[in-house]
Design a protein around this motif. Sequence first.
Motif, mmCIF file in Angstrom:
data_model
loop_
_atom_site.group_PDB
_atom_site.id
_atom_site.type_symbol
_atom_site.label_atom_id
_atom_site.label_comp_id
_atom_site.label_asym_id
_atom_site.label_seq_id
_atom_site.Cartn_x
_atom_site.Cartn_y
_atom_site.Cartn_z
ATOM 1 N N LYS A 47 34.260 61.735 23.260
ATOM 2 C CA LYS A 47 34.395 60.455 22.541
ATOM 3 C C LYS A 47 34.261 60.719 21.045
ATOM 4 C CE LYS A 47 32.399 55.881 22.002
ATOM 5 N NZ LYS A 47 31.149 55.131 22.037
ATOM 6 N N VAL A 49 34.225 58.865 17.261
ATOM 7 C CA VAL A 49 34.209 57.670 16.406
ATOM 8 C C VAL A 49 34.393 58.162 14.975
ATOM 9 C CG1 VAL A 49 32.868 55.711 15.561
ATOM 10 C CG2 VAL A 49 32.673 56.391 17.949
ATOM 11 N N SER A 50 35.525 57.838 14.403
ATOM 12 C CA SER A 50 35.802 58.246 13.022
ATOM 13 C C SER A 50 36.179 56.999 12.240
ATOM 14 C CB SER A 50 36.942 59.275 13.009
ATOM 15 O OG SER A 50 37.219 59.660 11.688
ATOM 16 N N ILE A 51 35.262 56.547 11.428
ATOM 17 C CA ILE A 51 35.464 55.285 10.706
ATOM 18 C C ILE A 51 35.349 55.518 9.207
ATOM 19 C CG2 ILE A 51 34.499 52.981 10.294
ATOM 20 C CD1 ILE A 51 33.593 53.029 13.264
ATOM 21 N N LEU A 53 35.676 53.052 6.024
ATOM 22 C CA LEU A 53 35.918 51.718 5.469
ATOM 23 C C LEU A 53 35.580 51.752 3.984
ATOM 24 C CD1 LEU A 53 34.248 49.583 8.281
ATOM 25 C CD2 LEU A 53 36.677 49.694 7.823
ATOM 26 N N VAL A 85 31.683 52.416 4.008
ATOM 27 C CA VAL A 85 30.939 52.784 5.222
ATOM 28 C C VAL A 85 31.754 53.855 5.939
ATOM 29 C CG1 VAL A 85 30.057 51.987 7.445
ATOM 30 C CG2 VAL A 85 29.892 50.484 5.476
ATOM 31 N N VAL A 87 31.674 56.812 9.027
ATOM 32 C CA VAL A 87 30.965 57.302 10.214
ATOM 33 C C VAL A 87 31.818 58.360 10.910
ATOM 34 C CG1 VAL A 87 30.114 56.668 12.517
ATOM 35 C CG2 VAL A 87 29.715 55.136 10.604
ATOM 36 N N SER A 89 31.265 60.424 14.460
ATOM 37 C CA SER A 89 30.373 60.610 15.599
ATOM 38 C C SER A 89 31.155 61.242 16.750
ATOM 39 C CB SER A 89 29.789 59.258 16.024
ATOM 40 O OG SER A 89 28.859 59.448 17.059
ATOM 41 N N ILE A 146 22.882 59.468 7.098
ATOM 42 C CA ILE A 146 22.160 59.823 8.321
ATOM 43 C C ILE A 146 22.875 61.010 8.950
ATOM 44 C CG2 ILE A 146 21.387 59.069 10.607
ATOM 45 C CD1 ILE A 146 21.553 56.172 9.615
ATOM 46 N N ALA A 148 22.510 63.032 12.390
ATOM 47 C CA ALA A 148 21.807 63.056 13.672
ATOM 48 C C ALA A 148 22.503 64.009 14.619
ATOM 49 C CB ALA A 148 21.773 61.654 14.275
ATOM 50 N N GLU A 153 25.611 65.004 21.257
ATOM 51 C CA GLU A 153 26.142 64.057 20.287
ATOM 52 C C GLU A 153 25.819 64.516 18.867
ATOM 53 O OE1 GLU A 153 25.348 60.018 21.431
ATOM 54 O OE2 GLU A 153 26.039 59.254 19.502
ATOM 55 N N THR A 155 26.346 63.091 14.818
ATOM 56 C CA THR A 155 26.751 61.910 14.035
ATOM 57 C C THR A 155 26.403 62.068 12.561
ATOM 58 O OG1 THR A 155 26.398 60.481 15.951
ATOM 59 C CG2 THR A 155 26.479 59.396 13.813
ATOM 60 N N VAL A 157 26.499 59.495 9.188
ATOM 61 C CA VAL A 157 26.763 58.153 8.648
ATOM 62 C C VAL A 157 26.572 58.211 7.143
ATOM 63 C CG1 VAL A 157 25.999 55.744 8.611
ATOM 64 C CG2 VAL A 157 25.986 57.001 10.762
ATOM 65 N N ILE A 159 26.684 55.475 4.010
ATOM 66 C CA ILE A 159 26.875 54.102 3.526
ATOM 67 C C ILE A 159 26.774 54.130 2.002
ATOM 68 C CG2 ILE A 159 25.928 51.761 3.545
ATOM 69 C CD1 ILE A 159 25.069 52.231 6.410
#
Lengths: 189, 114
Positions: A47, A49-51, A53, A85, A87, A89, A146, A148, A153, A155, A157, A159
């Motif tokens: 999985k 998650v590549s964001i 914004l 923002v 991310v 993950s 962040i 982690a 997993e 991640t 982040v 911001i």
Amino acid sequence: MKTNWHRTIGLILIAAIAAFLPTNNAAAADALLRLPNFDALESKASKVVSISLDEKLLGIATRFLDPKNADDSAARAVISGLTGVYVRSYTFDEDFAYPTTAVDAVRKQLNAPGWQRLVEVRSRKEHANVDIFLLVDRDKANGLAIIASEPREFTIVNIVGSIDLEKLHRLEGQMGIPKLQLEQKESRK
Amino acid sequence: MNPDPQDNFENRLRAALQPVEPSEGFADRVMTRIAADAVKRARMGASRWFVMALAASLVAAIVVGEQWQRRQEQAGIEARRQLLEALRVTREKLDLAYQVVNSEARSPSRDAGS
């Protein structure tokens, strides 16, 4: 004579604004981390998650938040003042050793002046490492990062923008997340 | 003796059908009028095309506008979804830090022993 005086005041004001603007932009630019390319992780992750914004997309997202929805209202409160923002993950089906070079490249950026490590967690029991960094400028948080890593997993982040820790605090409590003691600096190795 | 009415009629008909030389500039006037009619027809054709093009442009603008609005809406919905997902991941990681700090604070002796 009066016109000259007005002109001088105008010039001083323009100079003051010009001097102020780059400082703000520089602070925002510092908070924006250069996230490395995680293509190698993407191909192995179950999985992703590549964001990303930026300010424009955050503005668009804000317009589509439902004021009647509690989560949306909380999100709106948190993102006011943010300019980005980001991310990344990655979740894996089995334990996976992440390439440390990419993570180190991010950590190196967090050694820059202004960034402060708020929380450093190393759990031998859960094999979870979490680092929370804040970019503090004149007692104001202008960025959050962040990193982690857990066995399955990984991640990051980032911001960017003026972060109201109180709002973040409230978000944690409001959305069923226990409140993190952000006031206390935790440092466990 | 009265003239024969039929002769009278024929004379009049002959007189009427007598070839008459056109007045001076007749051909020029005819040509000018033909040219003017052609211009008028061309103008009418052009204005018809203009109206059709305008109508087509309006329809195209409406279609493009609707598509743009739909794309903006989709982008907005996607941006909202991404924002909520990003905040969810952020919360998850803050929670993970909290849990680890909390669990290790609760069992210091076990950690000390290990």
